[in-house]
Write an enzyme that holds these catalytic residues in place. Structure first.
Site, PDB file in Angstrom:
ATOM      1  N   ASP A 289      -5.202  15.460  28.350  1.00 14.67           N
ATOM      2  CA  ASP A 289      -4.689  14.982  27.061  1.00 14.67           C
ATOM      3  C   ASP A 289      -3.520  14.025  27.263  1.00 14.67           C
ATOM      4  O   ASP A 289      -3.386  13.021  26.545  1.00 14.67           O
ATOM      5  CB  ASP A 289      -4.241  16.161  26.194  1.00 14.67           C
ATOM      6  CG  ASP A 289      -5.415  16.938  25.628  1.00 14.67           C
ATOM      7  OD1 ASP A 289      -6.509  16.346  25.535  1.00 14.67           O
ATOM      8  OD2 ASP A 289      -5.232  18.121  25.293  1.00 14.67           O
TER       9      ASP A 289
ATOM     10  N   LEU B 264      42.418  19.026  17.168  1.00 13.56           N
ATOM     11  CA  LEU B 264      42.948  19.694  15.987  1.00 13.56           C
ATOM     12  C   LEU B 264      44.361  20.168  16.256  1.00 13.56           C
ATOM     13  O   LEU B 264      44.689  20.579  17.371  1.00 13.56           O
ATOM     14  CB  LEU B 264      42.095  20.919  15.610  1.00 13.56           C
ATOM     15  CG  LEU B 264      40.768  20.677  14.903  1.00 13.56           C
ATOM     16  CD1 LEU B 264      40.029  21.992  14.751  1.00 13.56           C
ATOM     17  CD2 LEU B 264      40.982  20.048  13.535  1.00 13.56           C
TER      18      LEU B 264
ATOM     19  N   LYS C 216      35.923  29.388  14.933  1.00 13.20           N
ATOM     20  CA  LYS C 216      36.193  28.440  16.016  1.00 13.20           C
ATOM     21  C   LYS C 216      35.506  28.930  17.292  1.00 13.20           C
ATOM     22  O   LYS C 216      35.960  29.872  17.931  1.00 13.20           O
ATOM     23  CB  LYS C 216      37.699  28.300  16.224  1.00 13.20           C
ATOM     24  CG  LYS C 216      38.101  27.210  17.192  1.00 13.20           C
ATOM     25  CD  LYS C 216      39.613  27.042  17.188  1.00 13.20           C
ATOM     26  CE  LYS C 216      40.031  25.922  18.122  1.00 13.20           C
ATOM     27  NZ  LYS C 216      39.684  26.194  19.517  1.00 13.20           N
TER      28      LYS C 216
ATOM     29  N   LYS D 194      44.848  30.067  15.485  1.00 10.17           N
ATOM     30  CA  LYS D 194      44.490  30.650  16.778  1.00 10.17           C
ATOM     31  C   LYS D 194      44.814  32.148  16.790  1.00 10.17           C
ATOM     32  O   LYS D 194      45.948  32.544  16.530  1.00 10.17           O
ATOM     33  CB  LYS D 194      45.242  29.939  17.912  1.00 10.17           C
ATOM     34  CG  LYS D 194      44.985  28.441  17.990  1.00 10.17           C
ATOM     35  CD  LYS D 194      43.515  28.129  18.270  1.00 10.17           C
ATOM     36  CE  LYS D 194      43.123  28.428  19.695  1.00 10.17           C
ATOM     37  NZ  LYS D 194      43.649  27.465  20.672  1.00 10.17           N
TER      38      LYS D 194
ATOM     39  N   CYS E 251      36.692  61.550  47.941  1.00 10.97           N
ATOM     40  CA  CYS E 251      37.344  61.607  46.632  1.00 10.97           C
ATOM     41  C   CYS E 251      38.844  61.400  46.788  1.00 10.97           C
ATOM     42  O   CYS E 251      39.483  62.087  47.598  1.00 10.97           O
ATOM     43  CB  CYS E 251      37.065  62.954  45.966  1.00 10.97           C
ATOM     44  SG  CYS E 251      37.911  63.167  44.378  1.00 10.97           S
TER      45      CYS E 251
ATOM     46  N   CYS F 210      31.743  62.685  43.185  1.00 16.69           N
ATOM     47  CA  CYS F 210      32.412  63.793  43.863  1.00 16.69           C
ATOM     48  C   CYS F 210      31.677  65.071  43.473  1.00 16.69           C
ATOM     49  O   CYS F 210      31.661  65.433  42.292  1.00 16.69           O
ATOM     50  CB  CYS F 210      33.878  63.872  43.452  1.00 16.69           C
ATOM     51  SG  CYS F 210      34.711  65.355  44.055  1.00 16.69           S
TER      52      CYS F 210
END
Length: 743
Positions: free
Chosen positions: A47, A95, A127, A325, A419, A438
């Site tokens: 094709d 900004l 944001k 922010k 341990c 342990c």
């Protein structure tokens, strides 16, 4: 003259032929891209060849159509991104930021003064923490994608951006402008970030420090095939240069972008006052992790585009927009050491000790690393500068190292073999297990401390004034020499006389290490339960009262508090409901336990293993002697109706009339299964205040959503009446709105 001849020849080509040629050329380029870059061809080779021959035939008949850009004149083969510099038709500005309410209010006052009319609105957007990209569409076709760069000039990344499935190569609909620049943000989902870093480390490549760097690095691959393997996403949040487009409101522009098929977000809101802006900021400050991508703030814009033009811009930022922010959730710090902690079931987990740093409004000194394979996959070394992240109430985690800051003194972490608290040799529970444990469950002080803390916690016996410091003091005091609690069996026999002389380290819950005095640096030691006069503190008295009250706790909470591996609150609820007493659970065969609804073979085996230990049986015996209720009242026949049997319900948001646990218990008592996520199998979603993304998912899937009144109907009158009380589902999903990076 040749150029003039070509123009004359092109003008003689019928319009329908030129249109057919342009469409064929575009389709062939798209098929080549899908074949060579995405490995996802949608047509057969035959094709494709047929389309190419059709294009060649058109150009043979009309030679003026055979340009250097035609697919017939270019050699097909691997694509390569060259990152050539390109100029944006309209600058991509940055900004200005507001870090507190005073700065936000000052900006809003300036806007009100400069626009000269009270009739204006603010558009609030999330944001997105990603990489800013500029898409150029000409007559609806994506012709170029570029990074923001310095705002005037960026880098051409078109082949790479075309691999992002959400970005249409051709805009949908009618009335598409002749030219339009679309601004947006490409981001890397957090859930895919760790998997990518693990692959990079395994291939001896440098890991990325955070998802934003992963997005940028993925877009800067010279081979688009590499970019195509990365799960990049995009949200659009603005329009740059355009021809043939007229619109008065920015919010309406976003609706238009959505109809064109561009990936816009759903969380924007138009408000008419600063109070509305504050409300939006506060909402997402509490729910910033309920959205589908990382955010680091809110962008507030004047919605009326003509008024934007009146305010204009400075050399770097528009006067009609500002970025609020949030406190940063990702910061750099030094990885001082990697230690290991021991959990209540003996699992040994590495964790990071970092130089103290402020993250998301709180000081962080420790971060989780999960297991030794995660340490390796993240590629972190002791001494690295690392990116640490704290998302809301989630335990802080290390995202990755900043490799470029290494100086050669860093060293790799080695998992201990024994341990750290009791010295027992560590081993996996099963051969294929990743985790080391342990095996000294009975006398390991760390395991006992963690089990006792969990036992007193909200999911178990819910004992007031019994926190981590108390658990540590009762299980490993400095004085007296022997602990008051040698194991859980001693809990209900505690007396005030036993508590008064206890002195112990004040331990940090995250690390299990002693806290230090900020002035002297010395480890904190406290007389935990007595005041300076030697009398019991109020919290000690309240704790003993809470222990006494816990004797009447439902069986499910008792089972949860025993720290049987794999038996959490949900499994405990099922065991309690179906067996009714701890004796019947003990007497049941493994097969009988496994056959119970919601239990299964893994939990059944774990329950039988727990009861096989003599010291566990001693806990049950001593608790029973102390008066702990070890069975729920009534028989199976007295259990009452279970109208919600087989239904899955999700609870989200803050409910005024119920705690989250109380709502779950009420549903489970009526037979419902309470799930944490929404799917097509969910029967109802119960929403309170600030429900987050689960509400949106329910609406999308057309799952019945109940408010608190509907929830009461569900509990009192059953599911059929509750469906009638469900909130209406929109005919279509609400128009999507974009996120904003605030380039």
């Amino acid at each position: 003259m040749a150029g003039e001849d070509r123009v004359e020849q092109e003008s003689s080509v019928p319009a329908d032929v030129r249109e057919k040629h342009a469409l064929l050329a575009e389709q062939i380029e798209e098929h080549r891209f899908r074949y060579y870059v995405k490995d996802q061809p949608v047509v057969s080779d035959a094709d494709f060849d047929r389309q190419l021959r059709s294009l060649e035939a058109l150009e043979e008949e009309h030679p003026s159509l055979r340009t250097p850009d035609s697919p017939t004149q270019k050699v097909a083969g691997p694509y390569r991104t060259e990152f050539t510099s390109v100029e944006h038709r309209e600058r991509m500005l940055s900004l200005d930021n507001a870090f507190d309410d005073e700065e936000l209010a000052a900006w809003a006052d300036r806007v009100a003064k400069d626009v000269g009319t009270p009739d204006h609105h603010f558009l609030c957007e999330l944001k997105v923490d990603g990489l800013a990209v500029n898409l150029t569409y000409e007559h609806g076709r994506l012709t170029r994608a570029a990074t923001r760069g310095d705002g005037r000039t960026g880098e051409d990344i078109t082949p790479n951006v075309r691999t992002i499935a959400e970005i249409p190569h051709r805009l949908k609909g009618e009335d598409i402008p002749a030219l339009v620049e679309i601004r947006g943000e490409v981001f890397f989902p957090m859930e895919d970030f760790e998997e990518l870093n693990a692959r990079l480390v395994a291939a001896d490549d440098k890991p990325f420090a955070n998802p934003r760097n992963a997005a940028a690095g993925s877009l800067r691959q010279k081979d688009p095939k590499v970019t195509a393997t990365r799960p990049l996403h995009m949200v659009v949040h603005g329009i740059g240069a355009h021809e043939g487009l007229s619109i008065d409101r920015l919010s309406a522009a976003y609706d238009l972008l959505h109809t064109w098929g561009l990936p816009t977000a759903r969380h924007n809101k138009v408000v008419d006052s600063l109070a509305g802006v504050r409300e939006f900021i506060a909402h997402y400050g509490e729910n910033r992790h309920s959205v589908e991508h990382e955010i680091d703030g809110v962008v507030v814009k004047l919605d009326e585009i003509p008024l934007q033009g009146r305010l204009g811009s400075t050399s770097r930022a528009p006067r009609w927009a500002i970025a609020w922010k949030y406190a940063p959730e990702e910061v750099n710090t030094k990885l001082v050491n990697i230690r290991v902690g021991v959990g209540r079931t003996g699992r040994v987990t590495p964790y990071a000790q970092v130089e103290p740093v402020e993250v998301a409004g709180s000081e962080v000194e420790f971060a989780t690393l999960h297991n030794q394979n995660v340490v390796k996959a993240k590629g972190v070394l002791i001494g690295d500068t690392v990116v640490i992240r704290k998302a809301g109430e989630v335990i802080p985690e290390i995202l990755g190292p900043v490799v470029d800051l290494r100086d050669g003194t860093e060293k790799a972490f080695e998992m201990p073999t024994h341990c750290p608290e009791c010295g027992t040799e560590l081993r996996p529970m099963k051969e294929a297990d990743i985790d080391l444990r342990c095996p000294n469950a009975r006398t390991c002080p760390a395991q006992l401390r963690e089990r006792v803390f969990y036992l007193a916690g909200r999911k178990s016996l819910d004992i007031d004034h019994f926190g981590y410091v108390a658990a540590a003091a009762l299980t490993r005091p400095l004085e007296p020499a022997e602990p008051v609690l040698k194991d859980e069996s001693d809990l209900f026999s505690l007396t005030v006389e036993q508590l008064l002389p206890i002195r112990a380290y004040v331990l940090d819950q995250d690390s299990g290490l002693p806290k230090r005095d900020p002035k002297t640096g010395e480890e904190k030691i406290a007389t935990v339960f007595a005041n300076q006069q030697g009398e019991p503190k109020k919290n000690a008295v309240a704790m003993l009262e809470g222990i006494a009250a816990a004797k009447d706790a439902p069986l499910a909470r008792v089972l949860t508090g025993l720290s049987i591996r794999h038996v959490g609150p949900v499994a405990a609820q099922e065991l309690a409901r179906q067996f009714r007493s701890i004796e019947r659970i003990d007497e049941a065969t493994e097969e009988e336990l496994a056959a119970a609804d919601g239990v299964g073979p893994t939990i059944a085996a774990s329950v039988k293993q727990w009861f096989a230990e003599d010291w566990h049986r001693e806990i049950v015996r001593k608790w029973r002697e102390a008066g702990v209720r070890m069975a729920d009242e009534g028989s199976d026949e007295d259990e009452g109706p279970r109208p919600l049997e087989g239904l899955t319900v999700v609870v989200t948001g803050t409910l005024a009339g119920h705690t989250r646990d109380g709502a779950k218990e009420a549903l489970q008592a009526l037979g419902a299964k309470v799930a944490g996520s929404v799917s097509k199998k969910t029967a109802f979603v119960v929403v309170g205040d600030n429900p987050g993304s689960k509400y949106d998912k329910a609406m999308q899937l057309k799952v019945p959503v109940l408010d608190e009144d509907g929830f009461a109907i569900l509990l009192e009158q059953g599911p059929e009446r509750a469906k009638e009380a469900a909130l209406p589902v929109p005919e279509a999903a609400p128009a999507a709105d974009p996120e904003n990076s605030g380039e």
